[in-house]
Design an enzyme around this catalytic site. Sequence first.
Site, PDB file in Angstrom:
ATOM      1  N   SER A  34       0.834  -1.205   0.000  1.00 31.48           N
ATOM      2  CA  SER A  34       0.000   0.000   0.000  1.00 31.48           C
ATOM      3  C   SER A  34       0.866   1.252   0.000  1.00 31.48           C
ATOM      4  CB  SER A  34      -0.874   0.023   1.250  1.00 31.48           C
ATOM      5  OG  SER A  34      -1.691  -1.114   1.288  1.00 31.48           O
ATOM      6  N   HIS A  65      -3.582  -1.502  -4.837  1.00 31.89           N
ATOM      7  CA  HIS A  65      -2.732  -2.541  -5.432  1.00 31.89           C
ATOM      8  C   HIS A  65      -3.201  -2.745  -6.884  1.00 31.89           C
ATOM      9  CE1 HIS A  65      -1.099  -4.322  -1.498  1.00 31.89           C
ATOM     10  NE2 HIS A  65      -1.960  -3.416  -1.112  1.00 31.89           N
ATOM     11  N   HIS A  87      -3.533 -10.672   0.849  1.00 29.24           N
ATOM     12  CA  HIS A  87      -3.211 -10.727   2.274  1.00 29.24           C
ATOM     13  C   HIS A  87      -3.910 -11.917   2.912  1.00 29.24           C
ATOM     14  CE1 HIS A  87      -2.839  -6.537   1.005  1.00 29.24           C
ATOM     15  NE2 HIS A  87      -1.933  -6.392   1.959  1.00 29.24           N
ATOM     16  N   TYR A  89      -5.474 -11.862   5.555  1.00 32.76           N
ATOM     17  CA  TYR A  89      -6.781 -11.451   6.113  1.00 32.76           C
ATOM     18  C   TYR A  89      -7.908 -11.531   5.099  1.00 32.76           C
ATOM     19  CZ  TYR A  89      -5.902  -6.749   4.092  1.00 32.76           C
ATOM     20  OH  TYR A  89      -5.634  -5.707   3.252  1.00 32.76           O
ATOM     21  N   GLU A  90      -7.579 -11.717   3.798  1.00 31.83           N
ATOM     22  CA  GLU A  90      -8.649 -11.767   2.790  1.00 31.83           C
ATOM     23  C   GLU A  90      -9.390 -13.103   2.832  1.00 31.83           C
ATOM     24  OE1 GLU A  90      -7.572  -9.877  -1.077  1.00 31.83           O
ATOM     25  OE2 GLU A  90      -5.731  -9.283  -0.034  1.00 31.83           O
ATOM     26  N   ALA A 117       3.044  -0.716   4.219  1.00 30.77           N
ATOM     27  CA  ALA A 117       2.678   0.416   5.074  1.00 30.77           C
ATOM     28  C   ALA A 117       2.504  -0.158   6.473  1.00 30.77           C
ATOM     29  CB  ALA A 117       1.380   1.045   4.589  1.00 30.77           C
ATOM     30  N   MET A 212       0.055  -5.802   8.402  1.00 28.70           N
ATOM     31  CA  MET A 212      -0.768  -6.972   8.099  1.00 28.70           C
ATOM     32  C   MET A 212      -0.226  -7.798   6.927  1.00 28.70           C
ATOM     33  SD  MET A 212      -4.440  -5.037   8.356  1.00 28.70           S
ATOM     34  CE  MET A 212      -4.744  -3.771   9.606  1.00 28.70           C
ATOM     35  N   SER A 213       1.078  -7.709   6.664  1.00 27.25           N
ATOM     36  CA  SER A 213       1.600  -8.387   5.464  1.00 27.25           C
ATOM     37  C   SER A 213       3.054  -8.788   5.664  1.00 27.25           C
ATOM     38  CB  SER A 213       1.488  -7.433   4.261  1.00 27.25           C
ATOM     39  OG  SER A 213       2.392  -6.357   4.413  1.00 27.25           O
ATOM     40  N   ASN A 236       1.143   5.858  10.261  1.00 26.41           N
ATOM     41  CA  ASN A 236       0.396   6.335  11.441  1.00 26.41           C
ATOM     42  C   ASN A 236       1.082   5.827  12.706  1.00 26.41           C
ATOM     43  OD1 ASN A 236      -0.932   3.701  10.245  1.00 26.41           O
ATOM     44  ND2 ASN A 236      -1.260   3.633  12.459  1.00 26.41           N
ATOM     45  N   HIS A 249      -8.180   2.420   6.233  1.00 24.00           N
ATOM     46  CA  HIS A 249      -7.327   2.109   5.082  1.00 24.00           C
ATOM     47  C   HIS A 249      -7.130   3.361   4.231  1.00 24.00           C
ATOM     48  CE1 HIS A 249      -5.188  -0.432   2.328  1.00 24.00           C
ATOM     49  NE2 HIS A 249      -6.022  -0.165   1.336  1.00 24.00           N
TER      50      HIS A 249
HETATM   51  N1  HPA Z   1      -1.705  -1.481  12.163  1.00 21.56           N
HETATM   52  C1  HPA Z   1      -1.651  -2.516  11.320  1.00 21.56           C
HETATM   53  N2  HPA Z   1      -1.376  -2.377  10.014  1.00 21.56           N
HETATM   54  C2  HPA Z   1      -1.150  -1.133   9.561  1.00 21.56           C
HETATM   55  C3  HPA Z   1      -1.210  -0.013  10.389  1.00 21.56           C
HETATM   56  C4  HPA Z   1      -1.501  -0.197  11.776  1.00 21.56           C
HETATM   57  O1  HPA Z   1      -1.549   0.751  12.574  1.00 21.56           O
HETATM   58  N3  HPA Z   1      -0.942   1.068   9.606  1.00 21.56           N
HETATM   59  C5  HPA Z   1      -0.732   0.599   8.343  1.00 21.56           C
HETATM   60  N4  HPA Z   1      -0.863  -0.737   8.306  1.00 21.56           N
END
Ligand code: HPA
Length: 277
Positions: A34, A65, A87, A89-90, A117, A212-213, A236, A249
């Site tokens: 991302s 993506h 991912h 999680y999908e 990210a 998450m990846s 973040n 997201h």
């Molecule tokens: N947590 C999990 N995955 C992320 C985050 C987060 O704060 N920011 C970007 N991907």
Amino acid sequence: MTTERNAFDAAVAASAERVRASGRQPRIAVLLGSGWHGFVARVREPLVLRYAELPAFPAIGVEGHTGELVLGRIGAHQVAVLGGRQHTYEHGHAAVMGGAIATLAACGVAVLVQTNAAGSLDTALRPGALMLLNDHLNIVQASPLVGECGTERFVDLRDAYDPMLRAQAHAAARRAGAALHDGVYAWVLGPQFETPAEIRMLRQLGAHAVGMSTVPETILARRHGLRVLALSMITNMGCGLDAEAALSHAQTLAAARAAAAQTVPLLEAVVAALELT
Ligand code: HPA
């Protein structure tokens, strides 16, 4: 299981043949997460294959993506740039990028450079910062190698993120005058963001960023003997670490795009500087 394995091997062979038929011989693969897609514009002499033409590659359903494999050149290197991943999680399957990574290995790719990210767990790592992974925590405790047979599944992850490639990346960042942090990435399943208590836990466990990846693909790449380098773009602060608005997201993508003017040229400098042994 054998039928599944045969179908997997056939899909990998067909995908590798499609790449070979392009006449390109990538040695470095760059997997864009991302916010990193601006990197595609840096590829010289690009030749685009859609993931849909490559039976071992996944369908891409996450915004940000592209689902394209771009073959071309960065500096002196022949590269294959993957516009996105599926991912865990999908659907819950950690091995979903297994066909794509096996295809890269079959085509002679020696290095996988991953990008993602991530949220920061470290007050010194602010949004916009870049972190080079020096290790990871597989919080999910899922493996893309479950169900594999043979001794290759017992992968050693001591230097999962290749020390020599990391040194080359740091040297490239220094030459470019760019700050590049070092740290441990914690893989969580998602797709929900963490609670403040989970963020406190991850900090105590010694992680510097959370996402998450990346971890499943690192394990797959090591399984196939590829050397790995991975970069997190901090989008973040982890939930509860400051008074930011709610995480989303869209916020991740917006923060990543805002940082892309610095991160994309640095990724180009890093990839160009890698030395293949
Ligand atoms: N947590 C999990 N995955 C992320 C985050 C987060 O704060 N920011 C970007 N991907």
